[in-house]
Design a protein around this motif. Sequence first.
Motif, mmCIF file in Angstrom:
data_model
loop_
_atom_site.group_PDB
_atom_site.id
_atom_site.type_symbol
_atom_site.label_atom_id
_atom_site.label_comp_id
_atom_site.label_asym_id
_atom_site.label_seq_id
_atom_site.Cartn_x
_atom_site.Cartn_y
_atom_site.Cartn_z
ATOM 1 N N GLY A 1 31.983 62.081 52.364
ATOM 2 C CA GLY A 1 31.750 60.996 53.311
ATOM 3 C C GLY A 1 30.757 59.948 52.855
ATOM 4 O O GLY A 1 30.137 59.282 53.680
ATOM 5 N N PHE A 2 30.617 59.773 51.540
ATOM 6 C CA PHE A 2 29.677 58.787 51.007
ATOM 7 C C PHE A 2 30.368 57.913 49.977
ATOM 8 O O PHE A 2 31.474 58.206 49.526
ATOM 9 C CB PHE A 2 28.466 59.490 50.367
ATOM 10 C CG PHE A 2 27.565 60.147 51.379
ATOM 11 C CD1 PHE A 2 26.498 59.463 51.925
ATOM 12 C CD2 PHE A 2 27.816 61.438 51.802
ATOM 13 C CE1 PHE A 2 25.688 60.049 52.868
ATOM 14 C CE2 PHE A 2 27.009 62.046 52.750
ATOM 15 C CZ PHE A 2 25.933 61.343 53.287
ATOM 16 N N GLU A 3 29.711 56.832 49.601
ATOM 17 C CA GLU A 3 30.206 55.955 48.565
ATOM 18 C C GLU A 3 29.026 55.394 47.779
ATOM 19 O O GLU A 3 27.901 55.409 48.252
ATOM 20 C CB GLU A 3 31.034 54.811 49.155
ATOM 21 C CG GLU A 3 30.230 53.869 50.039
ATOM 22 C CD GLU A 3 31.074 52.810 50.719
ATOM 23 O OE1 GLU A 3 32.308 52.864 50.621
ATOM 24 O OE2 GLU A 3 30.485 51.926 51.357
ATOM 25 N N ILE A 4 29.317 54.898 46.598
ATOM 26 C CA ILE A 4 28.295 54.269 45.772
ATOM 27 C C ILE A 4 28.270 52.777 46.108
ATOM 28 O O ILE A 4 29.312 52.147 46.233
ATOM 29 C CB ILE A 4 28.593 54.435 44.279
ATOM 30 C CG1 ILE A 4 28.470 55.905 43.863
ATOM 31 C CG2 ILE A 4 27.642 53.597 43.431
ATOM 32 C CD1 ILE A 4 28.813 56.158 42.417
ATOM 33 N N THR A 5 27.088 52.249 46.278
ATOM 34 C CA THR A 5 26.916 50.814 46.413
ATOM 35 C C THR A 5 25.935 50.366 45.341
ATOM 36 O O THR A 5 25.241 51.185 44.749
ATOM 37 C CB THR A 5 26.391 50.423 47.811
ATOM 38 O OG1 THR A 5 25.131 51.040 48.019
ATOM 39 C CG2 THR A 5 27.344 50.839 48.903
ATOM 40 N N SER A 6 25.869 49.079 45.118
ATOM 41 C CA SER A 6 24.940 48.598 44.098
ATOM 42 C C SER A 6 24.018 47.544 44.671
ATOM 43 O O SER A 6 24.303 46.925 45.697
ATOM 44 C CB SER A 6 25.718 48.010 42.901
ATOM 45 O OG SER A 6 26.439 46.881 43.322
ATOM 46 N N LYS A 7 22.895 47.393 44.026
ATOM 47 C CA LYS A 7 21.959 46.346 44.390
ATOM 48 C C LYS A 7 21.301 45.867 43.120
ATOM 49 O O LYS A 7 21.191 46.599 42.128
ATOM 50 C CB LYS A 7 20.922 46.851 45.394
ATOM 51 C CG LYS A 7 20.005 47.941 44.853
ATOM 52 C CD LYS A 7 19.020 48.385 45.897
ATOM 53 C CE LYS A 7 18.140 49.505 45.328
ATOM 54 N NZ LYS A 7 17.155 49.931 46.306
ATOM 55 N N GLN A 8 20.887 44.628 43.132
ATOM 56 C CA GLN A 8 20.245 44.049 41.959
ATOM 57 C C GLN A 8 18.810 44.555 41.898
ATOM 58 O O GLN A 8 18.116 44.651 42.909
ATOM 59 C CB GLN A 8 20.259 42.529 42.051
ATOM 60 C CG GLN A 8 19.728 41.854 40.822
ATOM 61 C CD GLN A 8 19.869 40.338 40.892
ATOM 62 O OE1 GLN A 8 20.201 39.793 41.928
ATOM 63 N NE2 GLN A 8 19.630 39.692 39.795
ATOM 64 N N THR A 9 18.394 44.898 40.688
ATOM 65 C CA THR A 9 17.027 45.354 40.502
ATOM 66 C C THR A 9 16.187 44.209 39.956
ATOM 67 O O THR A 9 16.704 43.246 39.381
ATOM 68 C CB THR A 9 16.969 46.528 39.495
ATOM 69 O OG1 THR A 9 17.501 46.102 38.247
ATOM 70 C CG2 THR A 9 17.754 47.709 40.013
ATOM 71 N N ALA A 10 14.906 44.318 40.138
ATOM 72 C CA ALA A 10 14.014 43.299 39.617
ATOM 73 C C ALA A 10 13.999 43.386 38.091
ATOM 74 O O ALA A 10 13.968 44.473 37.526
ATOM 75 C CB ALA A 10 12.610 43.514 40.161
ATOM 76 N N ALA A 11 14.054 42.238 37.466
ATOM 77 C CA ALA A 11 14.109 42.212 35.998
ATOM 78 C C ALA A 11 12.764 42.328 35.369
ATOM 79 O O ALA A 11 11.742 42.168 35.840
ATOM 80 C CB ALA A 11 14.784 40.928 35.530
#
Length: 96
Positions: free
Chosen positions: A86-96
Motif C-alpha cells: 500500500g505504498f509508493e515511491i515519490t521523489s523530491k529535489q534535494t538541496a545541492a
Amino acid sequence: MSERFLDFDPADLLKSDEAVAVFLAEAFETGDAGHIANALGVAARAKGMTKIARETGLAREQLYKSLSENGNPTLATTLAVLKAIGFEITSKQTAA
C-alpha cells in the motif's frame, strides 16, 4: 541465574500503516541500499509475506532473499512490494 534471550522481529512493532510509513521513510533517508531492502522486508513481513508473494507473483523465498540486508532487489521487485503493502515511491529535489 542464566539469561534468557527472546527472538525479536521489528515487524511485530509495525501495527499500523503510519508506523510502516515512518519506518520506511527513515530507511530511505539513510540512502543505504541494504538497509532499505531490509526495511522493506520487515514491512512486508508485518503485512504478511504470503499475501505479498501472492499479490506480487513472486516466490516467498525470493522475497525473503531479495529483501534482506544482503539482498539486492530489482526496481521491479521493490515497486511490486511497495504496491502490495500500500505504498509508493515519490521523489523530491534535494538541496545541492
